[in-house]
Design a protein around this motif. Structure first.
Motif, mmCIF file in Angstrom:
data_model
loop_
_atom_site.group_PDB
_atom_site.id
_atom_site.type_symbol
_atom_site.label_atom_id
_atom_site.label_comp_id
_atom_site.label_asym_id
_atom_site.label_seq_id
_atom_site.Cartn_x
_atom_site.Cartn_y
_atom_site.Cartn_z
ATOM 1 N N ILE A 202 -9.453 10.490 0.799
ATOM 2 C CA ILE A 202 -9.581 9.862 -0.519
ATOM 3 C C ILE A 202 -9.736 8.369 -0.318
ATOM 4 N N GLU A 203 -10.599 7.801 -1.124
ATOM 5 C CA GLU A 203 -10.839 6.369 -1.031
ATOM 6 C C GLU A 203 -10.981 5.825 -2.447
ATOM 7 N N GLY A 204 -10.414 4.676 -2.686
ATOM 8 C CA GLY A 204 -10.531 4.107 -4.021
ATOM 9 C C GLY A 204 -10.202 2.636 -4.044
ATOM 10 N N ARG A 205 -10.269 2.087 -5.220
ATOM 11 C CA ARG A 205 -10.005 0.663 -5.376
ATOM 12 C C ARG A 205 -8.586 0.442 -5.906
ATOM 13 N N THR A 206 -8.046 -0.686 -5.543
ATOM 14 C CA THR A 206 -6.726 -1.055 -6.055
ATOM 15 C C THR A 206 -6.883 -2.264 -6.974
ATOM 16 N N GLY A 207 -6.137 -2.239 -8.073
ATOM 17 C CA GLY A 207 -6.147 -3.396 -8.962
ATOM 18 C C GLY A 207 -5.267 -4.511 -8.404
ATOM 19 N N ALA A 208 -5.298 -5.614 -9.083
ATOM 20 C CA ALA A 208 -4.486 -6.755 -8.643
ATOM 21 C C ALA A 208 -3.010 -6.372 -8.618
ATOM 22 N N HIS A 209 -2.259 -7.016 -7.754
ATOM 23 C CA HIS A 209 -0.797 -6.875 -7.632
ATOM 24 C C HIS A 209 -0.342 -5.553 -7.037
ATOM 25 N N VAL A 210 -1.264 -4.688 -6.654
ATOM 26 C CA VAL A 210 -0.843 -3.428 -6.024
ATOM 27 C C VAL A 210 -0.499 -3.717 -4.567
ATOM 28 N N THR A 211 0.693 -3.370 -4.164
ATOM 29 C CA THR A 211 1.118 -3.672 -2.802
ATOM 30 C C THR A 211 1.195 -2.428 -1.917
ATOM 31 N N ARG A 212 1.277 -1.268 -2.522
ATOM 32 C CA ARG A 212 1.349 -0.046 -1.714
ATOM 33 C C ARG A 212 0.867 1.134 -2.548
ATOM 34 N N VAL A 213 0.182 2.040 -1.893
ATOM 35 C CA VAL A 213 -0.285 3.259 -2.577
ATOM 36 C C VAL A 213 0.100 4.459 -1.725
#
Lengths: 263, 197
Positions: A202-213
């Motif tokens: 899986i690949e995707g984009r992270t919004g601002a302020h995201v530090t861990r997924v």
């Protein structure tokens, strides 16, 4: 269609032609020694990375075949060395287009290998995924390296290309709102010639302020993604579907359902 | 179409290439663009066309001692080979993947000082695919004949050699392709002129 116009093909520049000419002659001169050996790699499909807490559950979901096929894999990314990135990036960018059993998934436009740059590296035990991009994010490609065959997990085995894939986008995918993530690609693949070597990514984009997924799989597997340059990526053995993401920001953690449609 | 002087040189170069890679290199410089354009118009894929072009010349190198250029220019033989390579593209690229990887790496090293044209190539790729959309509906044999005669500039006779079919077959395929496309355009006149003795 009323007009038989010539489909426009960009002409190879003199410099480009000269470069290919020199490469061809070098290849021809080396042929008697090399004889165009029929060795190489299996090409499949992979893309970018995440965090993990339940390795055992993830491996149970993967099934015994996938466990054997990806011995040494970990649900949490491990330390990335410069060597991992450099060797993988060079090899990934030089993969010939159209080669391999999964060639349909490989980038359909050859971009000069020097134009690619690494945006993310994901290491899980003996497995390295490198994600490279070019053309201001409109072209992305990723390669999975790891031990060949049934595999002892040695560092040197990381240079064996198991699978690669890529895409060319009309526009660079936009970032989701702050604190959110958005799936760009999610797929299942198999490594050619390796029984039971199915994996998902899986690949995707992270919004601002995201530090861990972290990606949560149907059935409860928990895979920590790697993230960098506004993207996250994770892969895991087997074909369990990622259903939600645990997104951490400075303000805390929240659970977000994952929608697999392309942005 | 190749000039007579060039055609003579082609035959001489082809003979010299049996022992001299530089002569073969000259043939490459002379015809690589045409082979690339043919492959690109057949596949609609610039990256794949580059690989297929390399395969055509690798194949030509291996066959250089057993093939005779009997109609002056090497281009008909090269395009005929390109047509076969395009038809078997998946097998061809897989079979030559190691050489293609080395060639791409070598070209990249040589191009390292050149300007990055990635965006331009992406746009060119898109334009090519758009233009090929109506042509893609033609049967492959008609598309090949049309491409050789109308866009690659071969005469009907040369196209017949490239496709290994009678000249009348080439004429009828091109005619059917034109009829299917409903096309009357300036470029179609090129082939009409070449048809005349």
């Amino acid at each position: 269609m009323s007009n038989l116009t010539i489909p426009p093909v960009p002409e190879l520049s003199d410099e480009s032609l000269a470069a290919r000419h020199d490469a061809l002659l070098a290849e021809l001169r080396s042929v008697p020694q090399r004889r165009w050996r029929r060795v190489g790699f299996a090409v499949g499909g992979v893309s970018a990375a995440a965090a993990a807490t339940s390795l055992v559950l993830a491996l149970v979901l993967a099934g015994p075949g996938a466990q054997r096929a990806f011995a040494g894999w970990s649900a949490t990314p491990t330390h990335v060395t410069a060597r991992d990135t450099a060797a993988a990036r060079a090899s990934c960018a030089y993969s010939p287009s159209g080669a391999g059993p999964d060639a349909r998934d490989s980038p359909r436009t050859r971009i000069s290998p020097r134009a690619w740059h690494t945006v993310l590296t994901d290491v899980r035990g003996p497995y390295v995924v490198v994600v490279v991009e070019a053309a201001h994010g409109r072209a992305r490609m990723s390669c999975l390296y790891g031990p060949s065959g049934s595999a002892s997990a040695t560092t040197d085995a990381r240079t064996h290309l198991l699978s690669s894939s890529g895409d060319v986008f009309r526009v660079e995918p936009q970032a989701p709102p702050a604190g959110r993530v958005e799936v760009y690609t999610a797929s299942k693949s198999a490594i050619a010639g390796r029984r039971g070597a199915r994996f998902s990514q899986i690949e995707g984009r992270t919004g601002a302020h995201v530090t861990r997924v972290s990606v949560i799989l149907r059935g409860g597997g928990h895979i920590r993604a790697s993230s960098s340059h506004g993207w996250f990526f994770a892969w895991w053995p087997g074909s369990a579907r990622a259903v939600s993401a645990e997104v951490r920001t400075a303000g805390g953690e929240h659970l977000q359902p994952l929608h697999h449609g392309r942005a | 179409m190749a000039a007579i002087g060039q055609a003579r040189e082609d035959a001489a170069l082809w003979a010299a290439a049996a022992t001299d890679p530089r002569a073969f290199g000259e043939l490459y410089e002379r015809h690589a663009r045409s082979v690339f354009a043919f492959c690109a118009r057949q596949t609609g894929d610039l990256a794949l066309a580059e690989d297929l072009t390399s395969i055509v010349f690798l194949h030509a190198w291996r066959k250089r001692r057993s093939i005779e250029i009997d109609c002056g220019s090497a281009l008909p033989w090269l395009l005929g080979t390109a047509r076969n390579v395009v038809r078997n593209q998946r097998r061809s690229t897989w079979r030559h993947r190691a050489a293609l990887s080395r060639l791409a790496a070598g070209a990249a090293r040589a191009e390292s000082g050149l300007e990055d044209d990635s965006l331009a190539r992406l746009d060119a790729q898109r334009r090519l695919r758009d233009a090929l959309e109506p042509i893609a509906r033609l049967p492959p044999r008609q598309r090949e004949a049309l491409s050789l005669v109308v866009w690659s500039g071969l005469s009907y006779e040369q196209a017949a050699r490239a496709l290994d079919v009678p000249i009348g077959t080439v004429r009828s395929r091109v005619a059917r392709a034109r009829a299917a496309l409903g096309a009357i355009s300036p470029v179609s006149d090129v082939a009409s002129r070449e048809e005349s003795p």
